[in-house]
Design a protein around this motif. Structure first.
Motif, PDB file in Angstrom:
ATOM      1  N   LEU B  50      -7.693  32.096 -32.296  1.00  0.00           N
ATOM      2  CA  LEU B  50      -7.850  30.721 -31.862  1.00  0.00           C
ATOM      3  C   LEU B  50      -6.735  29.730 -32.529  1.00  0.00           C
ATOM      4  N   PHE B  53      -4.245  30.067 -29.860  1.00  0.00           N
ATOM      5  CA  PHE B  53      -4.605  29.368 -28.616  1.00  0.00           C
ATOM      6  C   PHE B  53      -4.123  27.832 -28.712  1.00  0.00           C
ATOM      7  N   CYS B  54      -4.603  27.319 -29.875  1.00  0.00           N
ATOM      8  CA  CYS B  54      -4.127  25.843 -30.137  1.00  0.00           C
ATOM      9  C   CYS B  54      -2.612  25.576 -30.277  1.00  0.00           C
ATOM     10  N   GLU B  56      -0.407  27.384 -28.501  1.00  0.00           N
ATOM     11  CA  GLU B  56       0.190  27.457 -27.261  1.00  0.00           C
ATOM     12  C   GLU B  56      -0.305  26.400 -26.325  1.00  0.00           C
ATOM     13  N   ALA B  57      -1.481  25.605 -26.826  1.00  0.00           N
ATOM     14  CA  ALA B  57      -1.904  24.428 -25.663  1.00  0.00           C
ATOM     15  C   ALA B  57      -0.836  23.366 -26.186  1.00  0.00           C
ATOM     16  N   SER B  58      -0.699  23.125 -27.524  1.00  0.00           N
ATOM     17  CA  SER B  58       0.478  22.287 -27.989  1.00  0.00           C
ATOM     18  C   SER B  58       0.978  22.544 -29.274  1.00  0.00           C
ATOM     19  N   TYR B  61      -0.661  20.005 -31.773  1.00  0.00           N
ATOM     20  CA  TYR B  61      -2.183  20.000 -31.592  1.00  0.00           C
ATOM     21  C   TYR B  61      -2.603  18.891 -32.616  1.00  0.00           C
ATOM     22  N   ASP B  62      -3.862  18.199 -31.911  1.00  0.00           N
ATOM     23  CA  ASP B  62      -4.626  17.301 -32.610  1.00  0.00           C
ATOM     24  C   ASP B  62      -5.440  18.106 -33.806  1.00  0.00           C
ATOM     25  N   TYR B  66      -8.258  21.068 -33.181  1.00  0.00           N
ATOM     26  CA  TYR B  66      -7.966  22.408 -33.517  1.00  0.00           C
ATOM     27  C   TYR B  66      -9.398  22.866 -34.504  1.00  0.00           C
TER      28      TYR B  66
END
Lengths: 422, 422
Positions: B50, B53-54, B56-58, B61-62, B66
């Protein structure tokens, strides 16, 4: 400024690359100044994984805990989409089912949405934030996690659209709209521009599985304009319009009353998922029919088409009906046990049938629809095993082998073939 | 009847077979009539999945989103354990962070637990229900999901134990207790029966990573009796006692004051994670030291051992200290930039060092501990690069090559070797 809901399914959310693509599609709408709420499914395969965990843990799992487990899938994609949106400069936040909250009945694993509180949501949208909402989930009055049953994300999207009085609910899918029939069978099938809720319900329930039936029912009740469109276009470009699912009023306003009536048939659906059962020589007396269908209803088996032939001179009659194919064995078991009560002579079943339906709001005012159907099928020697009709649908049961032929013949007979298709 | 908290980590929750095994361990305690709350981690590997994923998404990330994403891991295992418990006849339900609620600070991704409301929990336990609580998660005052930072589930367990005034908090892990030192280095290491919070903190922070440091600090503050024990025994049998982490009072009550003092050293830890920096010829004037450590503090670099040599006749001195190995490059960069301000001549660094610590509450009243240490190391020709002491710990910095030898020599010197071990 419009308020819109955009809904993306599991295929669109399967992995970060695709979630980024979804984020760009959302940004496209947000950049126009629209107020946007996005409803997302879990990554494709994830819900299955979680459901299997529950089944493995106990075949008789507690649906309350099942809901806790499976709701996690949409929670993950909601957070990830919010992150992906922020990464491209779009203010966004996730709102979990319990945070809005989305209140549902306490029928765990198949809950119904009761109310959605939009105060916080409205405030967030007014600030220009995109709201990312996990589909499929909610909470009970006493604060337990619920889910809506498989495919519930479409229903969540429509419910959110109704609650926030959205101008439109765009359901992005892996098809670009609703077709006059299955294009794999009829290459000249046409994409439908506008279809009424009622027609969509008939088409969906008989096999054109583009939208979850419940979501269409809810859209009809709440008068939500739904658009089904493809999620595979260039995310930065205005998408090709899909199929709008609207009220009959809007359809009539747009294409005119006479055209609605002229366009008799909107689409043709087929369903190979039913099985036919015939009870031979049932005593022709009051109560005979209920003695057949009561035990089936008690066993929660849905009976669809029912045909009762004219009584033989012998004082008995044959009763034919269909049940879901998956329930055939159980249905036969129920009927064997009730043999003495019903008093039939013989039980015949046939799983190799197909239900073909022609659907259209225009047929209400036109008597010849059924006649055209029977004629067209008879001309190809296709035998009709049973018939049912509703205000906007005529369905016939035929042998499965004739499915493709029947669909193609009817598509042509009702003038649905596209002119320019291959 | 006792109230206990049982905590199971990711390895114990990795897959349904293991979750079933955990359920049997819980049932064993519940069947005695204990009131049991279980705190669980996500399946091992799931949090990493997980988190990735965060990322990778950015990469930026916020942390709010997250938290929404990663909290899903424990949500899944909580529901599954509740199902597995019910399947073997134990009434159980999951309580998510927001359902109790567990209120935390709003420092997303590394929140601190503020309060845990136990009204609903108490009522559930009083009915004989097992409460399954996801570790690692909580919610802010305004209802957003938080997580406590990696390894936070130990802290959740201790916090729940404190809130429900549990008699004991059992942390099930993949080791069967805390050892006098690393058994891979010293096969004659012994399992410690009881250890004080303070000793555990010193051992944990210098490398014996059995319990998360934060959880030990919280247990000390809240006086929660913690037991570290193995999750791999026969789940239906009473487990082999592990190591109890308790207050010094309890230790003294049990083994007697004189024995506490006699048992000078509880354990020996080592930490290869630091790096040594020496600033050669720093001007020996007031403010010189702060000109070194201020810029490091501003860069959030933790400095550990500090040694300042006697001033040379030249009016300058050498300053040696350690920083986390992972921060070495950044530390050197900070110090190069501050060269003019500090006024040193040369910068020397060495990542190949190891900190060896001997820990024990008994050493407070005994001056000879450090002498024994220096003697034992000198006898093997091990050079000491730096020394720090606290009330219950003496640490030395040596070259990394001597780690195993030093640990073994000290383990014997302080009489820690087991008599019967191989």
């Amino acid at each position: 400024m419009a308020r819109i809901v955009m809904k993306f399914g599991g295929t669109s959310m399967a992995g970060i690359e695709r979630i980024r693509n979804v984020a760009r599609q959302v940004k496209r709408e947000w950049a126009k100044g629209e107020q946007v709420a996005v409803v997302v499914s879990a990554m494709s395969g994830e819900t299955d994984r979680l459901v299997n965990f529950c089944r493995e843990a106990s075949p008789l799992y507690d649906p309350k805990e099942y809901d806790v487990v499976v709701a996690a899938g949409e929670q993950v994609t909601s957070g990830l989409l919010a992150i992906a949106l922020q990464a491209i400069g779009v203010p966004a936040r996730s709102w979990l089912g319990w945070q809005l909250p989305i209140r549902t009945s306490d029928a765990h694993a198949s809950a119904r949405i009761a109310t959605i509180d939009t105060d916080a949501l409205d405030a967030s949208l007014a600030q220009g934030e995109v709201a990312v909402i996990p589909g499929f989930q909610g909470q009970t009055e006493d604060g337990r996690v619920t889910t809506l049953g498989r495919g519930g994300s479409d229903t969540s999207a429509v419910a959110v659209a109704a609650a926030m009085k959205a101008d439109r609910c765009d359901i992005y899918t892996d098809v670009d709209g609703v077709y006059t029939t299955d294009p794999r069978i009829v290459p000249r099938a046409r994409k439908i521009g506008k279809i009424t809720y009622e027609e969509m319900l008939e088409l969906a329930s008989v096999g054109a599985k583009v939208l979850q039936t419940r979501s269409v029912g809810l859209a009809m009740k709440e008068k939500v304009r739904v658009q089904v469109l493809s999620s595979f276009g260039d995310p930065d470009q205005e998408p090709t319009p899909g199929t709008f699912v609207v009220g009959e009023d809007e359809l009539r306003d747009e294409i005119g009353d006479s055209n609605v009536e002229q366009q008799l048939i909107t689409g043709i659906a087929y369903d190979r998922g039913e099985a036919k059962i015939t009870l031979v020589a049932v005593p022709d007396r009051p109560g005979a029919v209920s003695s057949i269908f009561n035990p089936l209803a008690e066993a929660s088996i849905n009976v669809d088409m029912i045909v009762q032939n004219i009584a033989h001179n012998t004082g008995s009659t044959d009763v034919t009906f269909t049940v879901p194919g998956a329930e055939l064995a159980r249905s036969l078991d129920v009927l064997e046990k009730a043999k003495a009560t019903i008093g039939y002579e013989k039980l015949i079943s046939d799983p190799e049938v197909c239900k073909i339906s022609v659907v259209g709001v225009g047929m209400r005012s036109h008597a010849g629809v059924a006649a055209t159907m029977f004629q067209a099928l008879a001309a190809r020697g296709i035998n009709i095993l049973a018939i049912t009709t509703s205000e906007i649908k005529v369905s016939v049961l035929i042998h499965q082998d004739y499915t493709e032929l029947a669909v193609r013949v009817l598509h042509t007979a009702y003038g649905l073939d596209a002119d320019d298709a291959a």
